[in-house]
Design a protein around this motif. Structure first.
Motif, PDB file in Angstrom:
ATOM      1  N   UNK A 472       0.838  -1.203   0.000  1.00 51.21           N
ATOM      2  CA  UNK A 472       0.000   0.000   0.000  1.00 51.21           C
ATOM      3  C   UNK A 472       0.872   1.252   0.000  1.00 51.21           C
ATOM      4  N   UNK A 473       1.949   1.233   0.776  1.00 47.16           N
ATOM      5  CA  UNK A 473       2.889   2.353   0.760  1.00 47.16           C
ATOM      6  C   UNK A 473       3.515   2.528  -0.629  1.00 47.16           C
ATOM      7  N   UNK A 474       3.792   1.416  -1.304  1.00 48.86           N
ATOM      8  CA  UNK A 474       4.348   1.492  -2.655  1.00 48.86           C
ATOM      9  C   UNK A 474       3.348   2.155  -3.602  1.00 48.86           C
ATOM     10  N   UNK A 475       2.061   1.801  -3.480  1.00 48.35           N
ATOM     11  CA  UNK A 475       1.036   2.409  -4.331  1.00 48.35           C
ATOM     12  C   UNK A 475       0.970   3.918  -4.101  1.00 48.35           C
ATOM     13  N   UNK A 476       1.133   4.330  -2.853  1.00 50.02           N
ATOM     14  CA  UNK A 476       1.114   5.758  -2.538  1.00 50.02           C
ATOM     15  C   UNK A 476       2.317   6.477  -3.154  1.00 50.02           C
ATOM     16  N   UNK A 481      -0.785  11.436  -6.016  1.00 51.04           N
ATOM     17  CA  UNK A 481      -2.132  12.012  -6.046  1.00 51.04           C
ATOM     18  C   UNK A 481      -3.186  10.909  -5.908  1.00 51.04           C
ATOM     19  N   UNK A 482      -2.866   9.895  -5.126  1.00 53.19           N
ATOM     20  CA  UNK A 482      -3.725   8.720  -5.009  1.00 53.19           C
ATOM     21  C   UNK A 482      -5.078   9.069  -4.393  1.00 53.19           C
ATOM     22  N   UNK A 483      -6.104   8.237  -4.654  1.00 56.38           N
ATOM     23  CA  UNK A 483      -7.402   8.448  -4.000  1.00 56.38           C
ATOM     24  C   UNK A 483      -7.261   8.400  -2.481  1.00 56.38           C
ATOM     25  N   UNK A 484      -8.098   9.149  -1.806  1.00 54.59           N
ATOM     26  CA  UNK A 484      -8.021   9.250  -0.346  1.00 54.59           C
ATOM     27  C   UNK A 484      -8.223   7.901   0.341  1.00 54.59           C
ATOM     28  N   UNK A 485      -8.974   7.009  -0.321  1.00 53.15           N
ATOM     29  CA  UNK A 485      -9.284   5.723   0.324  1.00 53.15           C
ATOM     30  C   UNK A 485      -8.044   4.861   0.546  1.00 53.15           C
ATOM     31  N   UNK A 486      -6.919   5.186  -0.113  1.00 54.82           N
ATOM     32  CA  UNK A 486      -5.684   4.434   0.136  1.00 54.82           C
ATOM     33  C   UNK A 486      -5.326   4.490   1.623  1.00 54.82           C
ATOM     34  N   UNK A 490      -4.560   1.433   4.223  1.00 61.50           N
ATOM     35  CA  UNK A 490      -3.348   1.391   5.039  1.00 61.50           C
ATOM     36  C   UNK A 490      -3.701   1.242   6.519  1.00 61.50           C
ATOM     37  N   UNK A 491      -4.742   1.959   6.962  1.00 60.66           N
ATOM     38  CA  UNK A 491      -5.153   1.847   8.362  1.00 60.66           C
ATOM     39  C   UNK A 491      -5.583   0.437   8.721  1.00 60.66           C
ATOM     40  N   UNK A 492      -6.320  -0.213   7.824  1.00 66.20           N
ATOM     41  CA  UNK A 492      -6.776  -1.581   8.096  1.00 66.20           C
ATOM     42  C   UNK A 492      -5.589  -2.553   8.131  1.00 66.20           C
ATOM     43  N   UNK A 493      -4.605  -2.322   7.252  1.00 66.92           N
ATOM     44  CA  UNK A 493      -3.426  -3.191   7.252  1.00 66.92           C
ATOM     45  C   UNK A 493      -2.624  -3.015   8.541  1.00 66.92           C
ATOM     46  N   UNK A 494      -2.433  -1.757   8.969  1.00 67.87           N
ATOM     47  CA  UNK A 494      -1.719  -1.510  10.225  1.00 67.87           C
ATOM     48  C   UNK A 494      -2.463  -2.131  11.411  1.00 67.87           C
ATOM     49  N   UNK A 495      -3.804  -2.050  11.398  1.00 73.91           N
ATOM     50  CA  UNK A 495      -4.574  -2.644  12.498  1.00 73.91           C
ATOM     51  C   UNK A 495      -4.327  -4.155  12.566  1.00 73.91           C
ATOM     52  N   UNK A 496      -4.407  -4.813  11.389  1.00 73.52           N
ATOM     53  CA  UNK A 496      -4.194  -6.265  11.366  1.00 73.52           C
ATOM     54  C   UNK A 496      -2.776  -6.629  11.783  1.00 73.52           C
ATOM     55  N   UNK A 504      -4.337   4.407  13.462  1.00 74.70           N
ATOM     56  CA  UNK A 504      -5.136   5.603  13.763  1.00 74.70           C
ATOM     57  C   UNK A 504      -4.641   6.791  12.940  1.00 74.70           C
ATOM     58  N   UNK A 505      -3.314   6.947  12.862  1.00 79.27           N
ATOM     59  CA  UNK A 505      -2.760   8.059  12.088  1.00 79.27           C
ATOM     60  C   UNK A 505      -3.191   7.971  10.625  1.00 79.27           C
ATOM     61  N   UNK A 506      -3.194   6.760  10.068  1.00 80.25           N
ATOM     62  CA  UNK A 506      -3.617   6.586   8.675  1.00 80.25           C
ATOM     63  C   UNK A 506      -5.083   6.981   8.501  1.00 80.25           C
ATOM     64  N   UNK A 507      -5.952   6.515   9.385  1.00 81.83           N
ATOM     65  CA  UNK A 507      -7.376   6.840   9.269  1.00 81.83           C
ATOM     66  C   UNK A 507      -7.619   8.347   9.424  1.00 81.83           C
ATOM     67  N   UNK A 508      -6.774   9.030  10.203  1.00 80.66           N
ATOM     68  CA  UNK A 508      -6.967  10.462  10.430  1.00 80.66           C
ATOM     69  C   UNK A 508      -6.693  11.292   9.171  1.00 80.66           C
TER      70      UNK A 508
END
Length: 589
Positions: A472-476, A481-486, A490-496, A504-508
């Motif tokens: 996901x970081x590579x895609x960014x 100018x990636x879509x915000x949903x990236x 990333x937040x879901x991957x960090x949670x897992x 939390x920082x990613x979701x913010x």
């Protein structure tokens, strides 16, 4: 028995036995698709009647020679376009022969010398070509804009007299375009781009190879993107070491956009600059600079190529969107409709999804053979299916599957087709099938940010979230100018991965969060022991989704490992999810 003068078109498929031996089921399916979507409609449109079919060929009767030739040229031109991205050993290609003569009709079959000659000359046609007799060539010489090459007299098997034959070229248009045909030509138009040879500014002749290799690699990588029309290397390299005027070069190459760049060696470093130019107004759309150490020049070449190939399509798409916003054409072409539908899809609201469906339907009405649009229609419908924006989920699911089957039949080499197939299979909890299509999408276009970010998503579901974070970081990085949903992925991957602060920082980074994202943040705070913050996010979950239930929410997730599902369940419980649900049940009672 009846006898009359008619034009007979005979066709057969080149390499039929070889293709059947290699992949019988796939060959039959692809041939059937070509018949349904291209060949039979072209015959019907031009007034033809199929008399006989075999496994790999057919005989078709036309009352007009002109109609027979128009049909043949349409089939061969469109098949050439369909085969442009198909490996040579998997291409379905036809030979076509056309003769004008007396035909005997008996019990829905045809006989006679005229039929035999059509069948014989078809065998002499080039693969993907058309061969005709002198009678046909004479009839069309002044009627159709088709190049005609004299092949001289040929001796045909079981035909006593020599037959004068001609080869038809496929470069010209058959007739002046009607308004409908002009719309069809616009329908398949894509933004065209030419990559000019990068300048070697180093004064080092060895860097010339690097500059040329970089240019060629960028052309190759951009050509993977089916939404772009990329001018060939041979055309672009005509301008090597020449001063160029952007508008003049673009006009000669038929390009809307130009890519220019330079390579400069500075000590033990190399600097590559690149810029994207809108040829219509000579405006710079985008520019960037890459500074790298000269440790491995080929690794630098690969890295810079990947970065440019990943960024350029997004900048082109943004430029196209700006153009559409300014012009607002009344009759949008298929590409323009599909592009706008994608933009609306990314906004992810009910109203935008509905409008996106209307636009993608318009794209397919303009160009039914547009594989990319079929894939995106499945994606847009899939969004409505996943988020519950459709009344009959079973019917919509059937449409999604049908659209993807059409897209796959039209173009098995479109990375978007496989990307969307992977996403649909994830949502259907078919993770192994999803993995196959995801890997196929990556092999077709490893620098496509939407494919790369989805690799991270899939790895997270499969229980490999640390790798998911890296993808996901590579895609960014590939698309700044990636879509915000990236950030949500990333937040879901960090949670897992049990990295709750990073999650939390990613979701913010999200400007607006939905109830799913608030639930993940609540679970993060639950594991961190912050009851106040966890409770606050659970309240936001309830405000956005009053019917939220813990088990029904968990059922929407796609973890391969039960321990990952239990992980988010425990986090939500720690945040007070059970208390919130109990309070909600008490309030309802």
């Amino acid at each position: 028995m009846k006898q009359r003068l008619a034009a007979i078109l005979a066709s057969d498929m080149a390499g039929y036995s070889r293709l059947m031996e290699a992949d019988e089921a796939g060959t039959i399916a692809r041939l059937k698709t070509h018949r349904i979507e291209l060949i039979d409609p072209a015959i019907a449109k031009n007034g033809g009647r199929i008399i006989k079919t075999t496994g790999d060929g057919m005989l078709v009767e036309f009352q007009s020679v002109t109609d027979a030739v128009k049909c043949a040229v349409e089939i061969q031109q469109r098949m050439r376009r369909r085969n442009s991205d198909v490996p040579q050993d998997r291409r379905i290609e036809f030979r076509i022969g056309i003769n004008l003569g007396d035909i005997i009709f008996d019990d829905d079959d045809i006989f006679g010398d005229g039929v035999n000659i059509a069948a014989r000359i078809e065998q002499l046609a080039d693969v993907g070509g058309i061969c005709v007799t002198a009678a046909v060539a004479t009839q069309i010489a002044d009627r159709l804009d088709v190049p005609i090459e004299d092949l001289g007299e040929k001796t045909l098997k079981n035909i006593s007299r020599p037959v004068h034959l001609y080869r038809l070229g496929l470069e010209g248009s058959v007739l002046p375009a009607s308004p409908e045909e002009k719309d069809a030509k616009r329908a398949v138009s894509k933004p065209s781009i030419a990559v000019l040879p990068f300048d070697n500014m180093s004064g080092d002749p060895e860097q010339e190879f690097f500059a040329d290799g970089l240019t060629e690699d960028i052309i190759t990588e951009l050509s993977r993107r089916h939404e772009l029309f990329v001018i060939s290397r041979n055309s672009s390299f005509v301008y090597k070491n020449q001063p160029v005027n952007a508008r003049e070069v673009a006009e000669k190459l038929g390009a809307q956009y130009l890519v220019e760049g330079s390579v400069r060696k500075i000590g033990d470093r190399v600097r590559v600059t690149v810029q994207l130019i809108d040829a219509a107004n000579d405006a710079h759309v985008w520019a960037d600079r890459y500074d790298r150490r000269l440790d491995d020049i080929f690794a630098i070449q690969d890295e810079v190529t990947a970065a440019i190939a990943a960024t350029l399509p997004g900048r082109l798409e943004a430029a196209q969107r700006d153009h559409l916003a300014r012009t607002k054409p009344a009759n949008m072409a298929a590409y323009e409709c599909a592009l706008t539908a994608k933009v609306l899809h990314h906004r992810a609201t009910v109203a935008d999804n509905k409008q996106a469906q209307a636009l993608i339907d318009r794209a397919l009405a303009l160009d039914p053979g547009y594989a990319h649009a079929h894939a995106w229609r499945a994606c847009i419908l899939g969004q409505a299916w996943v988020l519950g924006w459709c009344e009959d989920k079973d019917a919509v699911w059937a449409e999604i599957v049908a659209e993807l089957e059409r897209a796959l039949g039209l173009d098995d080499n479109d990375a978007d087709v496989h990307r969307i197939l992977a996403a649909v299979n994830v949502n259907n909890n078919e993770l192994m099938t999803a993995r196959y299509h995801q890997e196929r999408a990556l092999s077709l276009n490893p620098n496509y940010d939407l494919v790369v970010v989805q690799q991270g998503e899939l790895l997270t579901w499969l229980g490999r979230p640390e790798e998911g974070v890296e993808w996901i970081r590579k895609a960014m990085r590939l698309n700044p100018h990636h879509p915000e949903r990236f950030w949500s992925h990333l937040g879901k991957a960090y949670f897992a991965a049990r990295q709750y602060g990073e999650a939390i920082e990613a979701f913010m980074h999200l400007s607006v969060m939905d109830h799913v994202q608030h639930a993940f943040v609540a679970a993060c705070y639950g594991w961190l022991g912050d009851d106040v913050a966890g409770s606050a996010h659970l309240k936001k979950v309830r405000a956005i989704a009053p019917d939220f239930g813990l088990e029904s929410f968990l059922a929407t997730l796609h973890y391969a490992r039960e321990s990952d599902t239990q992980h988010i369940r425990d986090g939500l419980v720690k945040a007070g999810a059970d208390d919130a649900l109990a309070s909600e049940r008490h309030r309802v009672q």
